[in-house]
Write a protein that holds these residues in place. Structure first.
Motif, PDB file in Angstrom:
ATOM      1  N   ALA A 197      36.365 122.664  16.613  1.00 16.34           N
ATOM      2  CA  ALA A 197      36.206 121.392  15.915  1.00 16.34           C
ATOM      3  C   ALA A 197      36.285 120.238  16.909  1.00 16.34           C
ATOM      4  CB  ALA A 197      37.274 121.237  14.843  1.00 16.34           C
ATOM      5  N   THR A 198      35.403 119.253  16.730  1.00 16.78           N
ATOM      6  CA  THR A 198      35.375 118.114  17.649  1.00 16.78           C
ATOM      7  C   THR A 198      36.041 116.880  17.056  1.00 16.78           C
ATOM      8  OG1 THR A 198      33.172 117.526  16.818  1.00 16.78           O
ATOM      9  CG2 THR A 198      33.281 118.921  18.781  1.00 16.78           C
ATOM     10  N   SER A 199      36.297 116.857  15.769  1.00 18.00           N
ATOM     11  CA  SER A 199      36.974 115.731  15.139  1.00 18.00           C
ATOM     12  C   SER A 199      37.625 116.213  13.856  1.00 18.00           C
ATOM     13  CB  SER A 199      35.992 114.597  14.819  1.00 18.00           C
ATOM     14  OG  SER A 199      35.184 114.937  13.702  1.00 18.00           O
ATOM     15  N   PHE A 200      38.489 115.373  13.304  1.00 14.00           N
ATOM     16  CA  PHE A 200      39.153 115.706  12.041  1.00 14.00           C
ATOM     17  C   PHE A 200      38.125 116.018  10.961  1.00 14.00           C
ATOM     18  CE2 PHE A 200      40.831 114.618   7.890  1.00 14.00           C
ATOM     19  CZ  PHE A 200      42.123 115.129   7.900  1.00 14.00           C
ATOM     20  N   TRP A 201      37.060 115.210  10.891  1.00 10.82           N
ATOM     21  CA  TRP A 201      36.098 115.366   9.798  1.00 10.82           C
ATOM     22  C   TRP A 201      35.140 116.526  10.012  1.00 10.82           C
ATOM     23  CZ3 TRP A 201      37.267 113.760   5.340  1.00 10.82           C
ATOM     24  CH2 TRP A 201      38.058 112.630   5.185  1.00 10.82           C
ATOM     25  N   THR A 202      34.855 116.894  11.272  1.00  6.34           N
ATOM     26  CA  THR A 202      34.043 118.094  11.470  1.00  6.34           C
ATOM     27  C   THR A 202      34.848 119.341  11.097  1.00  6.34           C
ATOM     28  OG1 THR A 202      34.663 118.186  13.815  1.00  6.34           O
ATOM     29  CG2 THR A 202      32.606 117.068  13.264  1.00  6.34           C
ATOM     30  N   SER A 420      31.745 113.658   8.851  1.00  5.45           N
ATOM     31  CA  SER A 420      31.580 114.843   8.008  1.00  5.45           C
ATOM     32  C   SER A 420      30.164 114.850   7.453  1.00  5.45           C
ATOM     33  CB  SER A 420      32.588 114.834   6.859  1.00  5.45           C
ATOM     34  OG  SER A 420      32.214 115.780   5.868  1.00  5.45           O
ATOM     35  N   ALA A 421      29.368 115.838   7.842  1.00  5.47           N
ATOM     36  CA  ALA A 421      27.995 115.941   7.325  1.00  5.47           C
ATOM     37  C   ALA A 421      28.005 116.157   5.815  1.00  5.47           C
ATOM     38  CB  ALA A 421      27.261 117.085   8.025  1.00  5.47           C
ATOM     39  N   SER A 422      28.992 116.902   5.326  1.00  7.62           N
ATOM     40  CA  SER A 422      29.078 117.137   3.881  1.00  7.62           C
ATOM     41  C   SER A 422      29.295 115.831   3.126  1.00  7.62           C
ATOM     42  CB  SER A 422      30.230 118.097   3.567  1.00  7.62           C
ATOM     43  OG  SER A 422      29.987 119.370   4.092  1.00  7.62           O
TER      44      SER A 422
END
Length: 449
Positions: A197-202, A420-422
């Motif tokens: 994971a590269t960030s909290f949201w990813t 976050s893409a979602s």
């Protein structure tokens, strides 16, 4: 309006799922049954195996656990809302989409879901066979055959299986998970240095994808719930809690043993009586394969309403087993996540459109009219998803990733944006759907005034 106005058939057993769409569903699942079924579906070895993708290396363990909780809450909420809609309309998910897109256009998400369900059924059979062969130090292929046959047999009596899972299997799964947690937490937990994971949201994005991946299947079961409340609360809470538990197990195992991917299974096998606990989870894993086989058959009935789901399930089970024996499912995994990206924005479009439609006016009949405008927010949500985080392919599919990466560059979007893409895809789909629905809402309010 639903498909239940057709003349009932007498082919299905009492209290069992109908054989065709011509039969009305039996409302036999209460809150306890629905919660137990979806908690059981959430207890999957796929989650600890995939836990490396939610780990934020070099960050406190609490940050990764926070991303797991946030992602599970968002994904499970969407799942629960779709479950409640299916319970109110008493139809499977793909038939529910007739009210959104129309009878003919609903064939588009149905075709995509058929590919997804067969792929996930195959993937689950592979995970079951891989874990069992490692636990028993035996060849994998006999477990592939056994898992395929058992999952197909379970799909023939889905509601009976659901009640057994809810009342008995969930407790065996809980005991195995608690036992593994106790042993893993007894080990020192050094700082996490391995993770993707590269960030909290990813990180949260990966967790969101798991509950939402069940969105195209959820109403196949909750159409049999006794109430929308039992369906929504049971599915959302059951799957959400299980998602948090299983991802957390994978993360702490990674911290304790430094193992990732399928090596997590080997790490869990190393604890005292770990093989027994893993074998319990392997047995419980059959419900995911069964659910995908059954839902492939039910989804196909949206295209061939009078086809017997039992015959369809046997065919699907045979195909998934054959693929598990001959196909490198790991190479297919990116396509499964790409298909999941299709359904994330579609969930947002459906939920907004359903919430703004008067109760009783959601048309799921064979004559449901086309509503092509709703294709636009769905497509826009998918585009936003890919522009935020293109689905990664290697080898022959690398061109897909390269094309979307070039479009990111054209628009000045940082590939390492950390969004976050979602959530981006959902926001675009929900916002545009609200605009499409707004004139109808205002018109009804003026009429009521």
């Amino acid at each position: 309006m639903s498909t239940s106005n057709a003349v009932p058939s007498t082919g299905s057993a009492p209290g069992e799922a109908p054989l065709t769409l011509a039969e009305p569903p039996a409302p036999v699942l209460g809150l306890r049954d629905t919660f137990g079924l979806w908690a059981n579906l959430g207890v999957s070895l796929l989650l600890p195996v995939a836990a490396v993708f939610v780990v934020l290396p070099g960050r406190p363990l609490s940050t990764t656990l926070g991303a797991i909780v946030v992602g599970a809450v968002i994904g499970a909420t969407l799942l629960g809302l779709a479950a409640a809609a299916g319970a109110r309309e008493r139809v499977p998910t793909m038939v529910l989409l007739r009210g959104l897109l129309g009878r003919r256009a609903s064939a588009l998400p149905t075709a995509v879901n058929l590919v997804q369900c067969v792929g996930w059924a195959t993937f689950e059979i592979v995970i079951i066979a891989e874990a069992a062969s490692r636990a028993l130090d035996a060849p994998r292929w006999p477990f592939v055959l056994a898992a395929g046959v058992l999952a197909t047999a379970m799909a023939l009596r889905p509601l009976g299986v659901a009640r057994v899972l809810a009342r008995y299997a969930v407790w065996a799964a809980l005991a195995a998970v608690v036992y593994l947690f106790v042993n893993v937490l007894a080990e020192p937990l050094p700082p996490l240095t391995d993770g993707a994971a590269t960030s909290f949201w990813t990180a949260a994005d990966i967790v969101i994808a798991l509950p939402v991946s069940w969105f195209p299947l959820v109403a196949d079961y909750t159409r049999h719930a006794r109430s929308a409340r039992a369906a929504g609360v049971g599915a959302g809470l059951g799957y959400g809690l299980a998602t948090i538990v299983m991802f957390t197990l994978g993360v702490v195992a990674l911290a304790a043993y430094g193992s990732a991917g399928f090596d997590v299974i080997d790490a869990l096998l190393a604890v005292p009586l770990g093989a027994l606990a893993v074998l319990v989870l392997v047995t419980v894993e059959l419900d995911e394969a069964f659910a995908n086989v059954y839902s492939t058959a039910v989804s196909a009935q949206n295209l061939v309403a009078r086809a017997d789901r039992r015959l369809l399930a046997v065919g699907v089970g045979a195909v998934a087993t054959l693929l598990a024996l001959t196909f490198d499912i790991a190479a297919y995994e990116p396509f499964l996540f790409l298909i999941g990206a299709v359904f994330v924005p579609l969930a947002g479009v459906l939920l907004v459109a359903y919430a703004t439609t008067p109760r009783g006016a959601w048309d799921t009949s064979d004559t449901a009219p086309a509503r092509p405008l709703f294709l636009l927010p769905w497509a826009a949500g998918f585009l936003a998803y890919q522009l935020t985080l293109p689905t990664y392919f290697a080898g022959p599919g690398a061109g897909w990733t390269a094309w979307w990466s070039a479009r990111q560059a054209d628009l000045g979007i940082d590939p390492a944006n950390g969004w976050s893409a979602s959530l981006v895809g959902l926001a675009v789909a929900v916002g545009l759907t609200a605009l499409v629905c707004l004139p109808g809402v205002l018109r009804r309010r003026r009429t009521a005034a």
